[in-house]
Design a protein around this motif. Structure first.
Motif, mmCIF file in Angstrom:
data_model
loop_
_atom_site.group_PDB
_atom_site.id
_atom_site.type_symbol
_atom_site.label_atom_id
_atom_site.label_comp_id
_atom_site.label_asym_id
_atom_site.label_seq_id
_atom_site.Cartn_x
_atom_site.Cartn_y
_atom_site.Cartn_z
ATOM 1 N N LYS A 28 0.835 -1.204 0.000
ATOM 2 C CA LYS A 28 0.000 0.000 0.000
ATOM 3 C C LYS A 28 0.868 1.251 0.000
ATOM 4 O O LYS A 28 0.575 2.234 -0.704
ATOM 5 C CB LYS A 28 -0.924 -0.014 1.229
ATOM 6 N N PHE A 29 1.941 1.217 0.773
ATOM 7 C CA PHE A 29 2.865 2.350 0.823
ATOM 8 C C PHE A 29 3.489 2.607 -0.542
ATOM 9 O O PHE A 29 3.553 3.751 -1.012
ATOM 10 C CB PHE A 29 3.941 2.093 1.874
ATOM 11 N N LEU A 30 3.973 1.556 -1.202
ATOM 12 C CA LEU A 30 4.604 1.723 -2.516
ATOM 13 C C LEU A 30 3.609 2.294 -3.530
ATOM 14 O O LEU A 30 3.946 3.186 -4.315
ATOM 15 C CB LEU A 30 5.151 0.388 -3.015
ATOM 16 N N LEU A 31 2.393 1.773 -3.522
ATOM 17 C CA LEU A 31 1.393 2.257 -4.471
ATOM 18 C C LEU A 31 1.038 3.721 -4.209
ATOM 19 O O LEU A 31 0.662 4.448 -5.135
ATOM 20 C CB LEU A 31 0.139 1.379 -4.407
ATOM 21 N N SER A 32 1.181 4.140 -2.958
ATOM 22 C CA SER A 32 0.903 5.554 -2.649
ATOM 23 C C SER A 32 1.979 6.474 -3.164
ATOM 24 O O SER A 32 1.795 7.701 -3.190
ATOM 25 C CB SER A 32 0.767 5.734 -1.123
ATOM 26 N N ARG A 33 3.108 5.927 -3.626
ATOM 27 C CA ARG A 33 4.221 6.741 -4.096
ATOM 28 C C ARG A 33 4.232 6.897 -5.611
ATOM 29 O O ARG A 33 5.239 7.313 -6.197
ATOM 30 C CB ARG A 33 5.547 6.093 -3.658
ATOM 31 N N ARG A 34 3.122 6.579 -6.258
ATOM 32 C CA ARG A 34 3.036 6.751 -7.702
ATOM 33 C C ARG A 34 3.402 8.183 -8.088
ATOM 34 O O ARG A 34 2.854 9.149 -7.559
ATOM 35 C CB ARG A 34 1.626 6.465 -8.208
ATOM 36 N N GLY A 35 4.340 8.294 -8.989
ATOM 37 C CA GLY A 35 4.773 9.613 -9.470
ATOM 38 C C GLY A 35 5.784 10.301 -8.596
ATOM 39 O O GLY A 35 6.358 11.315 -8.986
ATOM 40 N N THR A 36 6.029 9.769 -7.412
ATOM 41 C CA THR A 36 7.017 10.378 -6.496
ATOM 42 C C THR A 36 7.999 9.338 -5.984
ATOM 43 O O THR A 36 8.709 9.581 -5.007
ATOM 44 C CB THR A 36 6.312 11.045 -5.294
ATOM 45 N N LEU A 37 8.065 8.199 -6.640
ATOM 46 C CA LEU A 37 8.935 7.121 -6.175
ATOM 47 C C LEU A 37 10.404 7.520 -6.239
ATOM 48 O O LEU A 37 11.177 7.254 -5.312
ATOM 49 C CB LEU A 37 8.709 5.871 -7.033
#
Length: 317
Positions: free
Chosen positions: A305-314
């Protein structure tokens, strides 16, 4: 004993180790309980099974083994020499099962569990440490098993159950995997500091058609992207060296051994100049992948969930 002769015949006809393991395993804890108490009634009370069930299980165990494990004295029992030998191995086996059960429960614990996480070598210096630091603000006890590798190798580890999640490029497209695009990383043409193109800031990839390239080995996602971009630019790269890490390739470029298409470095590298490629558009997608249908433990679900929340800001800006 007649039942020993029958059992010896049975074992001679069915000597497969796996079959014997399946036959004996359900009764081992019962055996250890009876051996510990030396009393079938007390063992049945401790294990919480009917005494008749326990007595039948021990008789069947001896029959299957073809060996007397107990000497019976009324309601009490004592181990035979064979029983003592068998008990030592059974106790080790049961302890190992308990250890394994404790380990998998610990790995699944929401607060202190473990995530097996794979990522590309090029993301190890800056991107992944930053991600883990941010995630552990809210999940300080979660542990990680980290694996750095190239994309295809990580996909193999996903399929083998050795990884829970991986960051990779290109983003895989396979029916047994789930993959989500998280970010895009621009690639640069890296040239030696004394190269004729080094005075430039931007370059069309076709201008490097006559150059010698250093690249990652076949099977690496970045190698496939390099080949595709060069083909789109109208040429096939002439390759002098193949390596396994981007920073090794930068070192080869700095030594004047060729040019390379690489993602930005974590830290500036002396001896090279990095040029923006204007055409074709040189970039690679970074995504997260996991095995379809694979159940997530709480810590894996939280990190996903954390990784998916970083879409575009990874990736670092």
């Amino acid at each position: 004993m007649e039942h020993q002769r029958r059992s010896a015949k049975r074992l001679s006809l069915d000597s497969d180790t796996e079959d014997m393991t399946m036959l004996l395993a359900p009764r081992l804890a019962y055996f250890a309980g009876v051996a510990r108490t030396e009393h079938v009634t007390r063992a049945a009370q401790e294990i919480e099974v009917p005494q008749s069930t326990l007595s039948r299980a021990m008789a069947r165990l001896e029959e299957d083994l073809g060996v007397d494990l107990f000497t019976r004295h009324g309601r009490t029992v004592s181990l035979t020499p064979a029983g003592r030998t068998f008990l030592a191995s059974v106790e080790r086996a049961l302890a190992e099962v308990q250890r394994a059960a404790d380990e998998v429960r610990a790995d699944a614990h929401p607060a202190t569990g473990k995530v097996a996480f794979g990522f590309l070598h090029t993301m190890g210096a800056e991107t992944v440490p930053g991600l883990l630091q941010a995630f552990r603000v809210d999940h300080p006890g979660v542990r990680f098993g980290l694996v750095q590798n190239y994309g295809e190798a990580m996909i193999e580890k996903l399929r083998a159950g050795e990884l829970d999640l991986c960051l990779t490029s290109p983003v895989p497209d396979a029916p047994d995997l789930v993959a989500r695009r998280l970010d895009e990383q621009r690639l640069r043409l890296v040239v030696p500091a004394d190269h004729a193109l080094a005075v430039r800031k931007r370059v069309r990839l076709a201008e490097a058609a006559d150059e010698t390239f250093v690249t990652l080995e076949p099977g690496y996602g970045l190698r496939r992207i390099t080949d595709d971009l060069c083909k789109e630019a109208g040429f096939r790269p002439r390759i002098a060296f193949e390596g396994e890490e981007a920073e090794t390739l930068r070192g080869l470029v700095a030594a004047g051994l060729g040019v390379a298409l690489l993602p930005p470095p974590a830290f500036p590298r002396p001896g090279v100049v990095e040029l923006t490629v204007t055409a074709p558009r040189a970039a690679r997608e970074i995504g997260v992948a996991w095995l379809r249908g694979h159940p997530d433990t709480p810590p894996v679900a939280a990190f996903k969930k954390f990784l998916l929340s970083r879409r575009g800001t990874l990736l670092p800006a």
